[in-house]
Scaffold this motif. Structure first.
Motif, mmCIF file in Angstrom:
data_model
loop_
_atom_site.group_PDB
_atom_site.id
_atom_site.type_symbol
_atom_site.label_atom_id
_atom_site.label_comp_id
_atom_site.label_asym_id
_atom_site.label_seq_id
_atom_site.Cartn_x
_atom_site.Cartn_y
_atom_site.Cartn_z
ATOM 1 N N GLU A 192 0.403 -27.408 -69.443
ATOM 2 C CA GLU A 192 1.631 -26.793 -69.947
ATOM 3 C C GLU A 192 1.579 -26.697 -71.466
ATOM 4 O O GLU A 192 1.641 -27.703 -72.173
ATOM 5 N N ASP A 193 1.401 -25.461 -71.963
ATOM 6 C CA ASP A 193 1.355 -25.192 -73.402
ATOM 7 C C ASP A 193 0.379 -26.143 -74.104
ATOM 8 O O ASP A 193 0.663 -26.686 -75.169
ATOM 9 N N GLY B 141 1.691 -30.175 -76.145
ATOM 10 C CA GLY B 141 1.934 -29.765 -74.773
ATOM 11 C C GLY B 141 1.689 -30.950 -73.873
ATOM 12 O O GLY B 141 1.719 -32.108 -74.311
ATOM 13 N N ASP C 122 -1.668 -22.377 -70.560
ATOM 14 C CA ASP C 122 -0.766 -22.572 -69.423
ATOM 15 C C ASP C 122 -1.518 -22.199 -68.153
ATOM 16 O O ASP C 122 -1.940 -21.041 -67.988
ATOM 17 N N HIS D 16 -2.465 -23.317 -76.630
ATOM 18 C CA HIS D 16 -1.331 -22.889 -75.793
ATOM 19 C C HIS D 16 -1.797 -22.455 -74.394
ATOM 20 O O HIS D 16 -1.462 -21.360 -73.915
ATOM 21 N N SER E 254 -2.551 -27.569 -76.265
ATOM 22 C CA SER E 254 -3.399 -27.303 -77.426
ATOM 23 C C SER E 254 -4.096 -28.595 -77.803
ATOM 24 O O SER E 254 -3.505 -29.679 -77.740
#
Length: 539
Positions: free
Chosen positions: A5-6, A63, A23, A21, A8
């Protein structure tokens, strides 16, 4: 089962994130294939799923990653051990015992399983991965492919819910790779295990994938159905590349699917009447091996092999795991054991084993399966400078080779922090500074993406033009199809075939490249062959 999830990830000292980022998700009971160029963050993504990133590697993770609902930021890898099993790129570095059977049992001992259950699982994995005959062997004496199967087996005995594998077939011959992948597919379909797998040899695994996560330079990702993602991916196996060139819809992921669509293409190619290409005449012999024998303990690894290498020739040494390829390379280079026979270099007229190391390196150089064995300095720049100094070459020679093979490799990086492909490129650059007459390579495409392989093939062709001889031991049939002049096939330590590459590869059930299988009986091995025969484009 796994959710990114997001996500990095930025490593200490890095100017940009290796993942940015991201997903994506992997459902329970799926086999998810992670693809992307070398250095795009595949190993980082796998490490994040196992909790190793950032707990072991350091760096900043933003994330989150959830594995069966557990946030990896809040759970150390040991807290995920009952759920996630991981097999890294270098199996030997991860072994903690001495023998195969001990290694298979070690993980179960750590989680406190009963001895009877441990014994049962060990026997099941021995059969599943064809390791029964190796159960009492010392791990250090196994071939690279055998070690990789043991590493996979050691994880499987603990029966995790999620398997994370980084290049699991990179050191396996085609038949062994099919066995391992078929075993993984059975675990996915029959047991419901979730598999997250990164692999450069996509031709082996893409047909087994339920989902693909494609990583691009810069850390961005695309996730979805394999055919949709690979249609625009920067890396793709030959069968997909052929399908994209021919405009086939749906895009084939397997040889079977491609053959069903290839009828018009085969008809058009047949009208061009392609003949076997002239492989050209090699030069004078530069290295001659006669009746070479190598024995490791009770094992006869090489049994009376005769092999001559000529100037301006690229020879591929092929065969199943344990057939004696690495043992033969080391015996010919001079530093490995040799229990019989002779090796002679044409230049000095001497056995390389009798020459001083500095002089021998100018005539015959070897890059081993583990390139890091040649690297001992703290930075890439220092390794390159030392290589230039050792042979009296102009400054920057090694760096130029490295930049051609692996552009963007940072000067200040420690060699152990490089990707597998970058380490190979650095070791190759170090060895080539001596301008040897003979270059020996052991599994040179391990860790390289298709672009990296193309660069390596171009380098080998340039060495051929300069009159050098190249002998490479490899399981990578696609690479051999694109650059080798001749194939020597070993089995049980003996030569069973020594013929032009096109002849051996086209007629082999095991060692044929994908395009040859799709377009058989035509004498066409690669997508580049198709483009040359049909310069006007697809039918």
């Amino acid at each position: 089962m796994i959710r990114f999830e997001d996500l990095s990830v930025t490593y200490p000292g890095a100017g940009a994130p290796v993942l940015s980022h991201v997903d994506a998700h992997v459902e329970e009971g799926e086999l998810c294939l992670v693809v992307g160029p070398t250095g795009s963050g595949k190993s980082t993504l796998l490490g994040a799923a196992a909790g190793r990133v950032p707990h072991f590697t350091g760096g900043l993770l933003t994330g989150r990653v959830l594995v069966e609902g557990r946030d990896t930021r809040e759970h150390l890898p040991r807290d995920l051990a009952d759920v996630v099993g991981i097999v890294a790129q270098d199996p030997l570095a991860g072994f903690v015992t001495d023998t195969v059977e001990e290694e298979l049992a070690f993980g179960m001992e750590q989680i406190g399983l009963a001895p009877a259950l441990m014994r049962k699982r060990v026997e099941e994995v021995l059969d599943l991965l064809d390791l029964a005959r190796l159960r009492d062997r010392t791990l250090a004496d196994l071939s690279g492919g055998e070690q990789q199967r043991v590493a996979i087996g050691a994880v499987l005995t603990a029966q995790p819910r999620v398997l994370v594998l980084d290049e699991p077939t990179s050191a396996l011959d085609p038949a062994a790779a099919e066995d391992v992948l078929a075993a993984l597919a059975r675990l996915v379909h029959d047991v419901g295990i979730t598999v997250l797998l990164a692999e450069h040899r996509l031709e082996r695994v893409v047909q087994f994938a339920d989902r693909v996560i494609s990583l691009a330079p810069g850390g961005n990702a695309e996730s979805g159905a394999p055919a949709r993602v690979l249609a625009g991916s920067a890396v793709a196996p030959p069968v997909v590349e052929l399908g994209r060139w021919a405009g086939w819809d749906p895009l084939p992921l397997s040889v079977r699917d491609a053959r069903r669509l290839a009828g018009p293409l085969r008809d058009r190619l047949a009208r061009t009447a392609p003949a076997r290409a002239d492989d050209g005449a090699a030069g004078a012999p530069v290295l001659d091996a006669r009746e070479v024998r190598v024995r490791h303990g009770d094992v006869d690894a090489v049994r009376g092999v005769d092999l001559t290498l000529r100037a301006g020739e690229i020879v591929a040494l092929m065969g199943r795991n344990g057939s004696g390829k690495s043992s033969l390379l080391w015996a010919m280079q001079g530093q490995g054991p040799r229990t019989g026979g002779s090796v002679r270099l044409a230049g000095p007229g001497a056995d390389p084993a009798t020459l001083p190391p500095a002089l021998a390196r100018r005539h015959v150089a070897l890059v081993p399966q583990t390139p890091s064995d040649l690297l001992y300095l703290p930075t890439v720049a220092e390794e390159c400078a030392a290589a230039d100094a050792q042979v009296g070459g102009p400054p920057g020679s090694a760096r130029d080779v490295l930049s051609a093979l692996a552009p963007g490799t940072p000067d200040g990086a420690h060699p152990r922090d490089l990707s597998e492909g970058q380490r190979l490129a650095l070791a190759l650059a170090v060895q080539l500074t001596g301008r040897p007459d003979v270059l020996l390579l052991d599994e040179p495409t391990r860790g390289l993406d298709y672009t990296g392989k193309a660069r390596l093939a171009e380098l080998l062709r340039s060495l051929r033009e300069l009159g050098r001889a190249v002998l490479l031991a490899t399981h990578d049939v696609e690479f051999v199809a694109g650059c080798a002049d001749r194939v020597v096939l070993l089995a049980g330590g003996e030569v069973v075939a020594d013929a032009p590459a096109r002849e051996v590869l086209h007629d082999s059930a095991t060692f044929s490249p994908q395009v040859a299988k799709v377009l058989r009986p035509l004498d066409v091995l690669t997508v580049d062959d198709v483009r040359r025969l049909l310069p006007g484009g697809a039918p």
